[in-house]
Design an enzyme around this catalytic site. Sequence first.
Site, PDB file in Angstrom:
ATOM      1  CB  SER A 114      -2.665   2.929  -0.558  1.00  0.00           C
ATOM      2  OG  SER A 114      -2.351   2.459  -1.862  1.00  0.00           O
TER       3      SER A 114
ATOM      4  N   GLY B  60      -2.844  -1.159   1.231  1.00  0.00           N
ATOM      5  CA  GLY B  60      -2.441  -2.540   1.063  1.00  0.00           C
ATOM      6  C   GLY B  60      -3.570  -3.503   0.806  1.00  0.00           C
TER       7      GLY B  60
ATOM      8  CG  ASN C 263      -2.636  -3.073  -3.145  1.00  0.00           C
ATOM      9  OD1 ASN C 263      -1.567  -2.558  -3.442  1.00  0.00           O
ATOM     10  ND2 ASN C 263      -3.491  -2.490  -2.319  1.00  0.00           N
TER      11      ASN C 263
ATOM     12  CG  ASP D 130       4.976   5.574  -4.386  1.00  0.00           C
ATOM     13  OD1 ASP D 130       4.499   6.382  -5.211  1.00  0.00           O
ATOM     14  OD2 ASP D 130       4.314   5.145  -3.417  1.00  0.00           O
TER      15      ASP D 130
ATOM     16  CG  HIS E 202       0.738   5.495  -3.373  1.00  0.00           C
ATOM     17  ND1 HIS E 202       1.822   4.657  -3.291  1.00  0.00           N
ATOM     18  CD2 HIS E 202      -0.341   4.771  -2.967  1.00  0.00           C
ATOM     19  CE1 HIS E 202       1.437   3.472  -2.839  1.00  0.00           C
ATOM     20  NE2 HIS E 202       0.123   3.512  -2.635  1.00  0.00           N
TER      21      HIS E 202
END
Length: 226
Positions: A50, A87, A115, A196, A199
């Site tokens: 991402s 992801g 991730n 969040d 990011h």
Amino acid sequence: MTRLSLNRLRLYGALASMINAATTICAVFVLAATPSSAAERATVLALGDSLVAGYGLPKEDSFPAVLEAELKALGHDVRVINGGVSGDTSKAGLSRVDWLFAEKPDLMLLELGANDGLRGLPPEDTERNLAQIIEKSQAAGVPVLLTGMLAPPNMGRDYGEAFNALYPRLAEKYGTAFYPFFLDGVAAEPHLNQGDGMHPNAAGVEIIARRIAPSVIDALAAGSGS
């Protein structure tokens, strides 16, 4: 030699000069019309998750788009392909890397593993997956710029040390160009990240692109032998 013969020689000479001049002009036009910039244009494949895909951002603010604009601002005509999938783990990136070589990139910028760390996957698995991606890329004649990642602090000291060490070890083993931390200057900076906290926002992406651009330029130069 008669005057008629002399006049004919002069006429032939004038015609020859005109033909040579016309040929030269045509050659100049042909060279000017040749798309040399297209032949010289380099292509960078940004393979990642991402952070590359541009999660939560419009396309023009994604990392590949901003990096391409930054490289052009620095005088380098480079196309940056967005090979990011939100992801993706290192295993997922490995599963799809082969078809990306159809783009015939001059360099792969490899950003994967974030991730893996968030999910607490075994660092040895991450290292093995990234190693296979690098091997595939090098076998295809595509040099790699490996970008490092840091494990989340909540994963504990032992996990963090094992995870963080795999990137420089891979770079040394395979002789790849290496950018130690993809999120350098942006991680843990609230004003440079989305809500969040993980990011980058548009301002954060600009910083990442600006900082990594010199490494991309150097890796492209090394790959071309210049």
